[in-house]
Design an enzyme around this catalytic site. Structure first.
Site, mmCIF file in Angstrom:
data_model
loop_
_atom_site.group_PDB
_atom_site.id
_atom_site.type_symbol
_atom_site.label_atom_id
_atom_site.label_comp_id
_atom_site.label_asym_id
_atom_site.label_seq_id
_atom_site.Cartn_x
_atom_site.Cartn_y
_atom_site.Cartn_z
ATOM 1 N N HIS D 16 0.858 -1.192 0.000
ATOM 2 C CA HIS D 16 0.000 0.000 0.000
ATOM 3 C C HIS D 16 0.893 1.240 0.000
ATOM 4 O O HIS D 16 2.080 1.186 0.280
ATOM 5 C CB HIS D 16 -0.986 0.012 1.172
ATOM 6 C CG HIS D 16 -0.390 0.202 2.532
ATOM 7 N ND1 HIS D 16 -1.149 0.454 3.648
ATOM 8 C CD2 HIS D 16 0.895 0.141 2.960
ATOM 9 C CE1 HIS D 16 -0.342 0.567 4.696
ATOM 10 N NE2 HIS D 16 0.879 0.385 4.319
ATOM 11 N N CYS D 35 5.442 6.443 4.618
ATOM 12 C CA CYS D 35 4.358 5.740 3.913
ATOM 13 C C CYS D 35 3.990 6.423 2.604
ATOM 14 O O CYS D 35 3.229 5.869 1.799
ATOM 15 C CB CYS D 35 3.126 5.645 4.804
ATOM 16 S SG CYS D 35 3.415 4.638 6.263
ATOM 17 N N HIS D 41 5.043 0.245 -0.092
ATOM 18 C CA HIS D 41 5.788 -0.772 0.660
ATOM 19 C C HIS D 41 4.736 -1.823 1.053
ATOM 20 O O HIS D 41 3.673 -1.852 0.444
ATOM 21 C CB HIS D 41 6.459 -0.126 1.888
ATOM 22 C CG HIS D 41 5.471 0.497 2.802
ATOM 23 N ND1 HIS D 41 4.847 1.697 2.511
ATOM 24 C CD2 HIS D 41 4.941 0.085 3.973
ATOM 25 C CE1 HIS D 41 4.004 1.997 3.485
ATOM 26 N NE2 HIS D 41 4.037 1.032 4.380
ATOM 27 N N HIS D 43 3.082 -5.166 3.948
ATOM 28 C CA HIS D 43 2.937 -5.780 5.272
ATOM 29 C C HIS D 43 2.381 -7.192 5.141
ATOM 30 O O HIS D 43 1.710 -7.526 4.169
ATOM 31 C CB HIS D 43 1.962 -4.963 6.137
ATOM 32 C CG HIS D 43 2.400 -3.562 6.376
ATOM 33 N ND1 HIS D 43 3.455 -3.239 7.177
ATOM 34 C CD2 HIS D 43 1.929 -2.379 5.902
ATOM 35 C CE1 HIS D 43 3.617 -1.922 7.197
ATOM 36 N NE2 HIS D 43 2.713 -1.374 6.429
ATOM 37 N N ASP D 81 -5.287 -10.325 -0.749
ATOM 38 C CA ASP D 81 -4.021 -11.048 -0.601
ATOM 39 C C ASP D 81 -3.179 -10.994 -1.873
ATOM 40 O O ASP D 81 -3.677 -11.198 -2.980
ATOM 41 C CB ASP D 81 -4.296 -12.512 -0.258
ATOM 42 C CG ASP D 81 -3.005 -13.262 0.045
ATOM 43 O OD1 ASP D 81 -2.097 -12.662 0.654
ATOM 44 O OD2 ASP D 81 -2.906 -14.441 -0.335
ATOM 45 N N HIS D 82 -1.883 -10.744 -1.674
ATOM 46 C CA HIS D 82 -0.960 -10.625 -2.810
ATOM 47 C C HIS D 82 -1.445 -9.556 -3.796
ATOM 48 O O HIS D 82 -1.418 -9.743 -5.015
ATOM 49 C CB HIS D 82 -0.730 -11.980 -3.497
ATOM 50 C CG HIS D 82 0.249 -12.842 -2.752
ATOM 51 N ND1 HIS D 82 -0.073 -13.470 -1.567
ATOM 52 C CD2 HIS D 82 1.557 -13.146 -2.986
ATOM 53 C CE1 HIS D 82 0.982 -14.140 -1.132
ATOM 54 N NE2 HIS D 82 1.987 -13.953 -1.965
ATOM 55 N N GLU D 129 -1.443 -4.436 11.265
ATOM 56 C CA GLU D 129 -0.509 -4.151 10.173
ATOM 57 C C GLU D 129 0.846 -4.790 10.476
ATOM 58 O O GLU D 129 1.563 -5.247 9.593
ATOM 59 C CB GLU D 129 -0.368 -2.636 10.060
ATOM 60 C CG GLU D 129 0.074 -2.171 8.710
ATOM 61 C CD GLU D 129 0.053 -0.662 8.605
ATOM 62 O OE1 GLU D 129 -1.024 -0.098 8.346
ATOM 63 O OE2 GLU D 129 1.124 -0.037 8.801
#
Lengths: 141, 141, 141, 141, 141, 141
Positions: D16, D35, D41, D43, D81-82, D129
């Site tokens: 994100h 951020c 980047h 998580h 996801d991914h 997170e």
């Protein structure tokens, strides 16, 4: 006194994507699965750096911890934290290395090994991508 | 059957302070940072003891776990848990060793190595000071 | 948009001792067990601070994280990290409050509650002494 | 029998970036810090979904776990996801919501709340997170 | 002083099986999935017991920890640790309750609630079956 | 490029009992303690499989992760997850091997070692019974 080992963990959050531009989209998906998806995804990485050497008689330490922390800040956190690895790290640009945990461990090794103080040896670099996937690099012997 | 390794973790809570009385306050702060502060601070330590040997045909064990637990209770928990290490452990009195994770791992090794049953070898003692700092002692070879 | 809750964890390492000077050594040991031992012991504390409020339309945040982190650094880490609580914190001096997890949670609450920005409410302070013992303070309602 | 609560955790890895296109680069960096960096980047997220209701007399369950898992697979794992959240989730496209933990918790709430079986209530959605930052969304009451 | 909350975690290892003898094998498998398999399987359970009340002025505690630990040893560890729940706990015998996390939380609540000292209230019992599945029981209000 | 190591963790929940039918109940209890109790108890196991080899120039991997995951699903999860080990695994039937962590690590080694692709070596199998007890098997050299 004989060698002991000290391990320091540093954490960073990064995005990455597995993609070979010289392969078709189908080939990328077949080899890399969900990791090939556009724009990438990310992890909270843990990087565990292990140094070995004698325990200092005065300090009780294999290596001064503040000195090790400063090295990890410039050589690991600065280039990798809050980064998209394919975009921010030249070695992991598309067409070069795939930013797997294995490749990241070797990358950190190459940065740290020549910068340790005399008498301290880099014993291992471990990259944990999540709780269930780790890679270690032990140097070229 | 070939050797295997068994690791048992024992936890203890202790206070410690890094301080060399023959050094000035400035020198102590320069080398030891916040760890030099008066009266000490503390940690929840994890001590992971690894023994190796063949797997017993009758028991499936490298070493009887109740026996190992009893040894860890007397040799690790009793001297270290709910203690201020500089005050309670002679080796870590001011002027002697600094109670780092490295020094604690060597301390535990010296207590355990001569007390293991025949056929069982002490392979490693690992002290984790917190989630991000560990030391291992592997014996004098 | 309705209230949401944001929790930030800050860690600190500290020593403490449970001891009432107006009680006998026997009474202290009877009530406080191993925690009454001389010179104290220590923990890696986790302090989880929960704030609540609406999610900012522009920022997606209940409270700006950098602002919250700065507050936790001055109000939690500075007075508590790498300290012996009975010696370094006036409220926990011998003869005053016992530095339990419950008392620490109330201490942190009293420091943070008046310092939050308008529109943000302190919802809970949780102190984790180790993996198996926590205390929460929810304010005086 | 009175209500109980059941919490199921589902994990996902995502990238994100915090960026408001109507703001300058300086304003983005001032509000969002690291951020705001280009390309984002990532998580390893943990999403904890809590449902409440009576314990079924025949099953001992608040809600059938296989049914809950199937719902979380389609409503949480599949879209998140991914993925790079800013690119893959319309609500988090640049110019719309910032993909904070708070906003993600509200997003998951809106998807799950209308899909639970009769008699089961959505009590909370928590997004972690990393180990030290969580957000909870408790619905609009 | 206002109420605070104290949570103590106790761990136990147990086997269980989900099986209703009045149902067919197919029906058991359809509702309970792998949990219906013969002879059962097992978990490392964590049981988190939360009590609330005022913080004692002399002790800094909501409840004396040694007293709470003794209660958890007799009411939780003794009946549940190193047991096969369907065989060792009458409430979970085949034909009675299914030993889910929800049912275990209610079981622990019923044992603890009447045994707490005056002025201390049982606020919650939480059973964690693994890192990703929890149940809470909050009493009959 | 020199060898690196990749570790993948797979989790399973299982019941087991330590019992030698040729011994008396007293002898079983003396050697195996609570683990000898009737019907068994259980754990959430973590199995960490470490392979070593060169890092593939094209893939950045020691071994394709999807391929490794498929192998772990058939050779570890299928025979061990949601099983009572003494009943479901012939090697651990009463009268044969005791299903300790050591014996499980050797069992997984024997299944995986012959099934790895050319150029990849099995370096270690680690079984974690809980947070405080692990066994490793390193093969017959």
């Amino acid at each position: 006194m004989p060698p002991a080992r000290l391990t320091r963990v540093i954490r960073f959050s990064a995005a990455h994507r597995y993609h070979r531009p010289e392969w078709s989209a189908e080939e990328n998906a077949r080899v890399f699965g969900l990791c090939a998806r556009d724009h990438g995804h990310g992890h909270n990485y843990r990087c565990a750096v292990t140094v070995s050497g004698p325990i200092g008689a005065d300090t009780g330490m294999v290596m001064n911890l503040a000195e090790l922390d400063a090295l990890l800040a410039t050589e690991v956190r600065e280039p990798l934290d809050h980064r998209h690895l394919n975009h921010a790290v030249p070695e992991f640009a598309y067409g070069r290395e795939i930013p797997t945990a294995e490749a990241l461990a070797a990358y950190v090794w190459r940065r740290l090994a020549p910068r340790l103080p005399a008498g301290v040896r880099l014993a291992a670099v471990r990259i944990e991508e999540d709780d269930d996937l780790f890679a270690e690099y032990l140097g070229e012997s």
